[in-house]
Scaffold this active site. Structure first.
Site, PDB file in Angstrom:
ATOM      1  N   HIS A 194       4.072  36.747  68.296  1.00 25.94           N
ATOM      2  CA  HIS A 194       4.514  37.564  67.169  1.00 25.94           C
ATOM      3  C   HIS A 194       3.903  37.070  65.862  1.00 25.94           C
ATOM      4  O   HIS A 194       4.271  36.016  65.351  1.00 25.94           O
ATOM      5  CB  HIS A 194       6.039  37.569  67.060  1.00 25.94           C
ATOM      6  CG  HIS A 194       6.535  38.445  65.962  1.00 25.94           C
ATOM      7  ND1 HIS A 194       6.786  39.792  66.129  1.00 25.94           N
ATOM      8  CD2 HIS A 194       6.784  38.191  64.661  1.00 25.94           C
ATOM      9  CE1 HIS A 194       7.188  40.316  64.985  1.00 25.94           C
ATOM     10  NE2 HIS A 194       7.190  39.364  64.074  1.00 25.94           N
TER      11      HIS A 194
ATOM     12  N   ASN B 165      -2.709  48.909  59.783  1.00 21.58           N
ATOM     13  CA  ASN B 165      -1.836  49.229  58.659  1.00 21.58           C
ATOM     14  C   ASN B 165      -1.060  47.957  58.357  1.00 21.58           C
ATOM     15  O   ASN B 165      -0.346  47.443  59.226  1.00 21.58           O
ATOM     16  CB  ASN B 165      -0.893  50.374  59.033  1.00 21.58           C
ATOM     17  CG  ASN B 165      -1.652  51.660  59.325  1.00 21.58           C
ATOM     18  OD1 ASN B 165      -2.666  51.943  58.691  1.00 21.58           O
ATOM     19  ND2 ASN B 165      -1.181  52.428  60.281  1.00 21.58           N
TER      20      ASN B 165
ATOM     21  N   HIS C  58       4.621  43.847  63.657  1.00 16.92           N
ATOM     22  CA  HIS C  58       3.930  42.960  64.609  1.00 16.92           C
ATOM     23  C   HIS C  58       2.473  43.405  64.536  1.00 16.92           C
ATOM     24  O   HIS C  58       2.172  44.579  64.821  1.00 16.92           O
ATOM     25  CB  HIS C  58       4.534  43.160  66.014  1.00 16.92           C
ATOM     26  CG  HIS C  58       3.954  42.313  67.097  1.00 16.92           C
ATOM     27  ND1 HIS C  58       4.739  41.563  67.976  1.00 16.92           N
ATOM     28  CD2 HIS C  58       2.676  42.092  67.480  1.00 16.92           C
ATOM     29  CE1 HIS C  58       3.967  40.937  68.844  1.00 16.92           C
ATOM     30  NE2 HIS C  58       2.702  41.248  68.561  1.00 16.92           N
TER      31      HIS C  58
ATOM     32  N   HIS D 224      -1.018  44.793  64.689  1.00 12.89           N
ATOM     33  CA  HIS D 224      -1.636  45.631  65.716  1.00 12.89           C
ATOM     34  C   HIS D 224      -2.832  46.361  65.127  1.00 12.89           C
ATOM     35  O   HIS D 224      -2.842  46.714  63.945  1.00 12.89           O
ATOM     36  CB  HIS D 224      -0.640  46.639  66.303  1.00 12.89           C
ATOM     37  CG  HIS D 224       0.083  47.460  65.284  1.00 12.89           C
ATOM     38  ND1 HIS D 224       1.140  46.973  64.555  1.00 12.89           N
ATOM     39  CD2 HIS D 224      -0.121  48.742  64.852  1.00 12.89           C
ATOM     40  CE1 HIS D 224       1.574  47.917  63.734  1.00 12.89           C
ATOM     41  NE2 HIS D 224       0.822  49.004  63.890  1.00 12.89           N
TER      42      HIS D 224
END
Ligand code: 5GP
Ligand code: ZN
Length: 118
Positions: A44, A82, A93, A95
């Site tokens: 994470h 983003n 988290h 991505h």
């Protein structure tokens, strides 16, 4: 707990494309292009600014492998992350969105963007 950590643990089902010990790639639940995949680290990390450079380096290799596997190298694709509130990050988290399978348009993100660019 965060949704993507739950996907990593198998607590929420996903439609995986590729994974290794450190990264996972799966289909976005709400696709915006014929191919719309999400690539995440299994650990994470919330924001891009918190991402260790070594993790990014390895994620780059993983993303390249995904793009190759999906046959996207020849025609190209778009990678997006983003990041934070202004970046429109909904899932906290890290991505990367991998979008492809068609010629993508380049959106106007805000009315001032065009103005400032002139
Ligand atoms: P963000 O806006 O944070 O950059 O993007 C989050 C993305 O995660 C969105 O495109 C959304 O469709 C996708 N997403 C949210 N929840 C889930 C889920 O449970 N499964 C999958 N596969 N994608 C999800
Ligand atoms: Zn998480």
């Amino acid at each position: 707990m965060c949704i993507f950590c739950k996907i990593v643990k198998g607590e929420i089902p996903s439609n995986p494309i590729l994974e290794n010990d450190d990264f996972l790639c799966f289909h976005d639940i709400n696709p915006r292009a014929p191919i719309h995949l999400l690539i995440i680290p299994k650990t994470h990390v919330e924001k891009f600014q918190d991402t260790p450079a070594e993790l990014m380096a390895n994620m780059t290799l993983f993303i390249q492998e995904v793009a190759k596997k999906m046959g996207l190298d020849e025609n190209g694709y778009r990678l997006i992350t983003n990041n934070g509130d202004d970046g429109g990050q909904e899932v906290p988290h890290l991505h990367f969105h991998l979008l492809g399978g068609t010629k993508l348009s380049w959106p106007h993100f805000s009315p001032e963007a065009t103005h400032k660019a002139l």
